[in-house]
Every structure is written in C-alpha cells, then in structure tokens.
Design an enzyme around this catalytic site. Structure first.
Site, PDB file in Angstrom:
ATOM      1  N   PHE A  49      -1.626  -2.899   5.825  1.00 59.51           N
ATOM      2  CA  PHE A  49      -3.153  -2.984   5.277  1.00 59.51           C
ATOM      3  C   PHE A  49      -3.274  -4.156   4.422  1.00 59.51           C
ATOM      4  CE2 PHE A  49      -6.721  -1.240   2.881  1.00 59.51           C
ATOM      5  CZ  PHE A  49      -7.713  -2.150   3.516  1.00 59.51           C
ATOM      6  N   LEU A  66       8.546  -2.282   9.575  1.00 54.45           N
ATOM      7  CA  LEU A  66       7.637  -1.947  10.647  1.00 54.45           C
ATOM      8  C   LEU A  66       7.793  -0.549  11.004  1.00 54.45           C
ATOM      9  CD1 LEU A  66       8.132  -4.961  13.123  1.00 54.45           C
ATOM     10  CD2 LEU A  66       6.407  -4.626  11.462  1.00 54.45           C
ATOM     11  N   THR A  80      -0.781   1.670  -7.961  1.00 55.92           N
ATOM     12  CA  THR A  80      -2.022   2.254  -7.764  1.00 55.92           C
ATOM     13  C   THR A  80      -2.668   3.025  -8.974  1.00 55.92           C
ATOM     14  OG1 THR A  80      -2.880   3.974  -6.502  1.00 55.92           O
ATOM     15  CG2 THR A  80      -0.608   4.005  -6.866  1.00 55.92           C
ATOM     16  N   ASP A  81      -3.908   3.121  -8.894  1.00 60.89           N
ATOM     17  CA  ASP A  81      -4.668   3.940  -9.984  1.00 60.89           C
ATOM     18  C   ASP A  81      -4.163   5.420  -9.913  1.00 60.89           C
ATOM     19  OD1 ASP A  81      -6.106   4.537  -7.832  1.00 60.89           O
ATOM     20  OD2 ASP A  81      -8.148   4.201  -8.507  1.00 60.89           O
ATOM     21  N   GLU A  82      -3.783   5.924  -8.553  1.00 58.92           N
ATOM     22  CA  GLU A  82      -3.288   7.215  -8.675  1.00 58.92           C
ATOM     23  C   GLU A  82      -2.063   7.522  -9.620  1.00 58.92           C
ATOM     24  OE1 GLU A  82      -2.843   9.024  -4.822  1.00 58.92           O
ATOM     25  OE2 GLU A  82      -4.552   7.881  -4.083  1.00 58.92           O
ATOM     26  N   TYR A 109       3.224  11.129  -3.574  1.00 61.94           N
ATOM     27  CA  TYR A 109       3.146   9.727  -3.142  1.00 61.94           C
ATOM     28  C   TYR A 109       2.860   9.305  -4.964  1.00 61.94           C
ATOM     29  CZ  TYR A 109       0.381   5.621  -2.939  1.00 61.94           C
ATOM     30  OH  TYR A 109      -0.236   4.481  -3.444  1.00 61.94           O
ATOM     31  N   LYS A 122       5.265   6.419  -6.686  1.00 59.78           N
ATOM     32  CA  LYS A 122       4.692   5.188  -7.327  1.00 59.78           C
ATOM     33  C   LYS A 122       4.855   4.881  -8.966  1.00 59.78           C
ATOM     34  CE  LYS A 122       2.778   2.143  -5.216  1.00 59.78           C
ATOM     35  NZ  LYS A 122       3.228   1.171  -4.480  1.00 59.78           N
ATOM     36  N   PRO A 143     -13.744  15.125   9.476  1.00 64.38           N
ATOM     37  CA  PRO A 143     -13.033  16.089   8.713  1.00 64.38           C
ATOM     38  C   PRO A 143     -12.989  15.737   7.016  1.00 64.38           C
ATOM     39  CG  PRO A 143     -11.308  14.870   9.690  1.00 64.38           C
ATOM     40  CD  PRO A 143     -12.544  14.064   9.967  1.00 64.38           C
TER      41      PRO A 143
HETATM   42  P1  NAD Z   1       0.330   0.476   4.483  1.00 64.65           P
HETATM   43  O1  NAD Z   1       0.799   1.946   4.648  1.00 64.65           O
HETATM   44  O2  NAD Z   1      -0.743  -0.097   5.172  1.00 64.65           O
HETATM   45  O3  NAD Z   1       1.363  -0.656   4.537  1.00 64.65           O
HETATM   46  C1  NAD Z   1       2.850  -0.495   4.149  1.00 64.65           C
HETATM   47  C2  NAD Z   1       3.764  -1.496   4.765  1.00 64.65           C
HETATM   48  O4  NAD Z   1       4.990  -1.275   4.192  1.00 64.65           O
HETATM   49  C3  NAD Z   1       3.652  -1.361   6.304  1.00 64.65           C
HETATM   50  O5  NAD Z   1       3.741  -2.647   6.623  1.00 64.65           O
HETATM   51  C4  NAD Z   1       5.311  -0.637   6.404  1.00 64.65           C
HETATM   52  O6  NAD Z   1       5.917  -1.090   7.576  1.00 64.65           O
HETATM   53  C5  NAD Z   1       6.071  -1.314   5.143  1.00 64.65           C
HETATM   54  N1  NAD Z   1       7.154  -0.531   4.775  1.00 64.65           N
HETATM   55  C6  NAD Z   1       7.303   0.709   4.445  1.00 64.65           C
HETATM   56  N2  NAD Z   1       8.543   1.052   4.092  1.00 64.65           N
HETATM   57  C7  NAD Z   1       9.212  -0.032   4.194  1.00 64.65           C
HETATM   58  C8  NAD Z   1      10.564  -0.360   3.765  1.00 64.65           C
HETATM   59  N3  NAD Z   1      11.273   0.563   3.371  1.00 64.65           N
HETATM   60  N4  NAD Z   1      10.788  -1.602   3.712  1.00 64.65           N
HETATM   61  C9  NAD Z   1       9.949  -2.749   4.071  1.00 64.65           C
HETATM   62  N5  NAD Z   1       8.890  -2.384   4.628  1.00 64.65           N
HETATM   63  C10 NAD Z   1       8.375  -1.289   4.425  1.00 64.65           C
HETATM   64  O7  NAD Z   1      -0.020   0.469   2.916  1.00 64.65           O
HETATM   65  P2  NAD Z   1      -1.161  -0.345   2.088  1.00 64.65           P
HETATM   66  O8  NAD Z   1      -2.265   0.393   2.218  1.00 64.65           O
HETATM   67  O9  NAD Z   1      -1.276  -1.802   2.518  1.00 64.65           O
HETATM   68  O10 NAD Z   1      -0.683  -0.485   0.610  1.00 64.65           O
HETATM   69  C11 NAD Z   1       0.240  -1.428   0.038  1.00 64.65           C
HETATM   70  C12 NAD Z   1       0.614  -1.409  -1.261  1.00 64.65           C
HETATM   71  O11 NAD Z   1      -0.653  -1.105  -2.016  1.00 64.65           O
HETATM   72  C13 NAD Z   1       1.497   0.126  -1.466  1.00 64.65           C
HETATM   73  O12 NAD Z   1       2.390  -0.146  -2.422  1.00 64.65           O
HETATM   74  C14 NAD Z   1       0.248   1.158  -1.855  1.00 64.65           C
HETATM   75  O13 NAD Z   1       1.018   2.113  -2.800  1.00 64.65           O
HETATM   76  C15 NAD Z   1      -0.540   0.198  -2.808  1.00 64.65           C
HETATM   77  N6  NAD Z   1      -2.083   0.477  -2.969  1.00 64.65           N
HETATM   78  C16 NAD Z   1      -2.633   0.922  -1.876  1.00 64.65           C
HETATM   79  C17 NAD Z   1      -4.130   1.167  -2.048  1.00 64.65           C
HETATM   80  C18 NAD Z   1      -4.927   1.453  -0.815  1.00 64.65           C
HETATM   81  O14 NAD Z   1      -6.058   2.030  -1.045  1.00 64.65           O
HETATM   82  N7  NAD Z   1      -4.712   1.303   0.238  1.00 64.65           N
HETATM   83  C19 NAD Z   1      -4.618   0.933  -3.347  1.00 64.65           C
HETATM   84  C20 NAD Z   1      -3.671   0.704  -4.289  1.00 64.65           C
HETATM   85  C21 NAD Z   1      -2.611   0.219  -4.189  1.00 64.65           C
HETATM   86  O1  TDX Z   2      -9.591  12.989   6.592  1.00 66.37           O
HETATM   87  C1  TDX Z   2      -9.817  12.835   5.455  1.00 66.37           C
HETATM   88  N1  TDX Z   2     -10.966  13.601   4.866  1.00 66.37           N
HETATM   89  C2  TDX Z   2     -10.973  13.481   3.394  1.00 66.37           C
HETATM   90  O2  TDX Z   2     -11.861  14.060   2.959  1.00 66.37           O
HETATM   91  C3  TDX Z   2      -9.074  11.893   4.658  1.00 66.37           C
HETATM   92  C4  TDX Z   2      -7.961  11.319   5.192  1.00 66.37           C
HETATM   93  C5  TDX Z   2      -9.238  11.865   3.480  1.00 66.37           C
HETATM   94  N2  TDX Z   2     -10.325  12.594   2.698  1.00 66.37           N
HETATM   95  C6  TDX Z   2     -10.595  12.278   1.242  1.00 66.37           C
HETATM   96  C7  TDX Z   2      -9.192  12.742   0.380  1.00 66.37           C
HETATM   97  C8  TDX Z   2      -9.536  11.493  -0.662  1.00 66.37           C
HETATM   98  O3  TDX Z   2     -10.255  12.253  -1.654  1.00 66.37           O
HETATM   99  O4  TDX Z   2     -11.078  11.227   1.092  1.00 66.37           O
HETATM  100  C9  TDX Z   2     -10.647  10.368  -0.168  1.00 66.37           C
HETATM  101  C10 TDX Z   2      -9.596   9.320   0.219  1.00 66.37           C
HETATM  102  O5  TDX Z   2      -8.503   9.539   0.667  1.00 66.37           O
HETATM  103  P1  TDX Z   2      -7.249   8.667   1.531  1.00 66.37           P
HETATM  104  O6  TDX Z   2      -8.047   7.615   2.271  1.00 66.37           O
HETATM  105  O7  TDX Z   2      -6.258   9.363   1.903  1.00 66.37           O
HETATM  106  O8  TDX Z   2      -6.820   7.853   0.063  1.00 66.37           O
HETATM  107  P2  TDX Z   2      -6.485   8.378  -1.082  1.00 66.37           P
HETATM  108  O9  TDX Z   2      -5.828   9.866  -1.239  1.00 66.37           O
HETATM  109  O10 TDX Z   2      -7.310   8.222  -2.330  1.00 66.37           O
HETATM  110  O11 TDX Z   2      -5.306   7.138  -1.585  1.00 66.37           O
HETATM  111  C11 TDX Z   2      -5.533   6.094  -1.325  1.00 66.37           C
HETATM  112  O12 TDX Z   2      -5.766   5.044  -2.436  1.00 66.37           O
HETATM  113  C12 TDX Z   2      -4.729   5.017  -3.393  1.00 66.37           C
HETATM  114  C13 TDX Z   2      -4.360   5.103  -0.514  1.00 66.37           C
HETATM  115  O13 TDX Z   2      -4.015   5.863   0.534  1.00 66.37           O
HETATM  116  C14 TDX Z   2      -3.362   4.900  -1.616  1.00 66.37           C
HETATM  117  O14 TDX Z   2      -2.147   4.309  -0.985  1.00 66.37           O
HETATM  118  C15 TDX Z   2      -3.733   4.213  -2.687  1.00 66.37           C
HETATM  119  O15 TDX Z   2      -2.697   4.194  -3.968  1.00 66.37           O
END
Ligand code: NAD
Ligand code: TDX
Length: 337
Positions: free
Chosen positions: A12, A36, A126-128, A151, A155, A206
């Site tokens: 993403f 992938l 991540t902020d988590e 998770y 991180k 959900p």
């Molecule tokens: P995502 O799950 O959509 O994408 C992760 C990508 O990493 C995928 O394309 C996957 O194929 C690849 N990958 C996984 N394992 C691998 C490996 N061993 N070698 C090479 N590639 C691999 O995740 P995202 O939401 O795009 O998050 C990207 C980064 O940002 C992550 O490090 C996540 O912790 C961080 N992040 C995400 C959020 C969020 O809200 N989504 C917020 C803060 C930080």
């Molecule tokens: O079905 C659901 N119902 C629900 O209530 C899902 C999937 C989530 N939730 C809640 C859980 C969380 O409070 O929504 C909130 C957001 O959930 P997610 O989208 O799973 O995100 P979160 O757990 O906050 O983590 C995300 O933000 C920080 C990303 O997945 C992480 O990669 C990033 O680091």
C-alpha cells in the site's frame, strides 16, 4: 542520479511512495524489491511499465546474497525500508513471520547498508511502537517505546536495531513513525477499505469492541511527501513523527463511510474485541513541521471521499483480492476468537 532501493514497494504505502516520487521529481531511480506476499501486488504499480527510472526484483529482504547482488548491479546509494508484515490481527494469529521480516529483515538491510557504505537508510516505522494513550496527551519522538501487539513489538525491535547500528557503526539512519494511513491500494483487511467494500456489498461492518478506539488518520500521499522530505532534508540519527492531527473513533469513520455510500447504519455489527486492542493513538508532528517545513495537504472528509471513490472505480482490483487467499484468513480470524 540517486538510486534508492525501496523495499515492500508493491504494498500500500510503498507503491504510493514510488508513484509519488516518480511523478514529482526527476532526481531518482527506484529499485523496488518485494517478496510479493499476500499484501504485495504488481498491479499496484502497473502504470510504471516502461519508465526507465523504475525496476523491480521479486525478493525477500532476509536474503543477504540477493540484496548484495542488487546493490552492486543497480548502483544503489540508499535504502528506504517499507517491507513488513503490517496487519495487527494477523500478528495475533501467528507472530513468527512478523519477527522474521520485520526484525531479521531489517537487520539484514542494516548489514547491507554497512557493508556497501550506503549514504542513507530510512526505516518506515509506526506510531504503534509507543503503545496506547489514555484520553489525553500525544506521542512525541522521545515517548518511551511500549508496544502491545506482536506486530508493534516487531516494529519496535527493528527501531532499536536501527538505533544501535547508528550509535555503534555510525550508520546514516533515520526512523519515521507515522499514524494510520488511508487511501488508494490499501489492502482490504484494514479498517477503511474493509468497511468501504463491505458497505458496497451490503455485508455486515464488523466493529471491534465498543467502536470507541481512536486512531489518528493521515492520507497516504501526505505520508509519502513527509518521507521524501525526511529522505532529502532529515537529520541523520533522528526519529520523526508524522501525523495529520485527525483523531477519530472507529465508529465515527464507519458511519461516515455508510453516509457517503448512502447505506443504512443497520449494517454495523459490533463484534468481539481485538485482544490487547490499543485504545488511542495521537501523534505530535511538531518536529517535522518546524524542522523540515512539511505539513499535510489533505483534509480528512475530502480525502476519505476521494478514497471511497477510488474503491468504487477500482472494483476489479479488490474483487480479485477478496475472492482469493484473503477469504481463508478472514474465516480463520473469526473462527479462532
Ligand atoms: P502492506 O502490508 O500493504 O505492504 C507490505 C509490503 O511488503 C508488501 O508488498 C509485501 O509483499 C512486502 N513484504 C512483506 N514481507 C517481505 C519480505 N520479507 N521481503 C520483501 N518484501 C516483503 O503494508 P503498508 O501498509 O504499505 O505498510 C508499509 C510500511 O509502513 C510497513 O513497514 C508498516 O509497518 C509501516 N506503516 C504502516 C502504516 C499504515 O497505516 N498502513 C502506518 C505507519 C507505518
Ligand atoms: O474489522 C475491523 N474492525 C475494527 O473495528 C478492523 C480490521 C479494524 N477495526 C479497528 C481496530 C483499530 O482500532 O479499527 C482500527 C484500525 O484497525 P487497522 O486498520 O487494522 O489498523 P491498526 O491496527 O490501527 O494498525 C494500522 O496502523 C498502524 C496498520 O495496520 C499498521 O501497519 C500501522 O503501523
């Protein structure tokens, strides 16, 4: 021209970042290495075919030999590490892959940075890692790490390794910690795309627990702009928080999505809570704003609308996903709780 190795570029945020950089600059070549996994999708970058500034290798960030080969062959100068297992619920079902990719994978990339004397290593964290907040206060860069899920623990472990490599070997590292992202190409296991798709399909939405958990939302393009600013101007050895000051309880977001799609609130279903569910996240992004002049450009309601429209217009993209492996995961998540 600088050549950046972007890991996890088919996910993403990585795919949005690559598109953002190639659209808005002319200074960089991007080499994308992605394993992938279920979350990586070549279609996320289909539009880049033929762009001489971009190339892709299918590979695992734990594979030291492959990465060494790529660094030499492509004359890579720096690394931005997006690759990760990223879904909290999956980490609760099975943490092992999170430890492997998020911890060992980061360590391999740090070793590569050291061996080849690369000029920058940016860790997308991540902020988590800061844990959960009560009703007041915000995370600042010096907030102690207190991760609560497998998770976030993986991180946080990676962040500590990055810090140690910077301190011990003088490695030119920077860590970014962003809040929850939303926008195009987000895998439909995460809250916003899952709710949009279920609402379009008139399936139950959900909501975990009482729906009052708070997340701090940022549009993915604003996150990408912040990462580029940090890559170009950030101070080596530092941590930068990234956030858009947009705290919302989950239930409010779900209601906004239903309203925008003209669907009934009766689709909302309260389900068993996520184990160890963090209550509230909130990011203080003063440092990146004052030091680097970055600020978010998108307003939440407008960007949520834009995101909903993207999912309406790109149904083939998500139909393929929800009819595949994802179905099995979803069944398991609900059966095992
Ligand atoms: P995502 O799950 O959509 O994408 C992760 C990508 O990493 C995928 O394309 C996957 O194929 C690849 N990958 C996984 N394992 C691998 C490996 N061993 N070698 C090479 N590639 C691999 O995740 P995202 O939401 O795009 O998050 C990207 C980064 O940002 C992550 O490090 C996540 O912790 C961080 N992040 C995400 C959020 C969020 O809200 N989504 C917020 C803060 C930080
Ligand atoms: O079905 C659901 N119902 C629900 O209530 C899902 C999937 C989530 N939730 C809640 C859980 C969380 O409070 O929504 C909130 C957001 O959930 P997610 O989208 O799973 O995100 P979160 O757990 O906050 O983590 C995300 O933000 C920080 C990303 O997945 C992480 O990669 C990033 O680091």
């Amino acid at each position: 021209m600088d050549t950046i190795l972007v890991t996890g570029g088919c996910g993403f945020i990585g795919s949005n970042f690559i598109r953002y950089v190639l659209k808005n600059t002319n200074n960089y070549r991007i080499v994308n290495v992605d394993k992938l996994t279920y979350a990586g999708n070549l279609k996320n970058l289909a539009g880049l075919k033929g762009d001489p500034r971009y190339c892709f290798y299918k590979g695992d960030i734990c594979n030291y030999e492959l990465l060494s080969f790529i660094i030499e062959k492509e004359n890579v100068t720096s690394i931005i590490n997006f690759a990760a297992e990223s879904h909290v619920d999956r980490s609760i079902l099975s943490p092992q892959e999170f430890i492997r990719t998020n911890v060992i994978g980061t360590d391999v990339l740090l070793e590569i940075t050291r061996r080849f004397g690369l000029k920058k290593f940016i860790q997308i964290s991540t902020d988590e890692v800061y844990g959960s907040l009560e009703q007041t206060g915000k995370f600042i860069e010096s907030t102690p790490l207190s991760p609560n899920s497998p998770y976030s623990a993986s991180k946080a472990s990676a962040d500590l390794l990055v810090r140690a490599y910077n301190h011990t070997y003088n490695l030119p590292t920077i860590i970014t910690r962003c809040s929850n992202n939303y926008g195009p190409y987000q895998f439909p296991e995460k809250l916003i795309p899952l709710m949009i798709i279920n609402a379009i399909n008139e399936k139950p939405l959900p909501v975990y627990g009482d729906g009052m958990n708070i997340r701090d939302w940022i549009y993915v393009e604003d996150h990408c702009a912040a990462i580029l600013a940090i890559y170009e101007e950030g101070k080596i050895g530092e941590v930068y928080n990234i956030g858009a000051e947009n705290e919302m309880p989950n239930i409010e977001i779900v209601k906004l999505i239903l309203k925008e799609l003209g669907k009934n609130e009766s689709l909302i279903t309260f389900v068993k809570d996520r184990p160890g569910h963090d209550r509230r996240y909130a990011i203080d992004a003063t440092k990146i704003k004052t030091e680097l002049g970055w600020k978010p450009r998108y307003e939440f309601k407008e960007a949520l609308k834009k995101t909903i429209n993207w999912y309406i217009e790109n149904q083939t993209w998500w139909q393929e996903i929800i009819s595949g492996e994802y179905k099995k995961y979803y069944k398991k998540w609900y059966e095992e709780r």
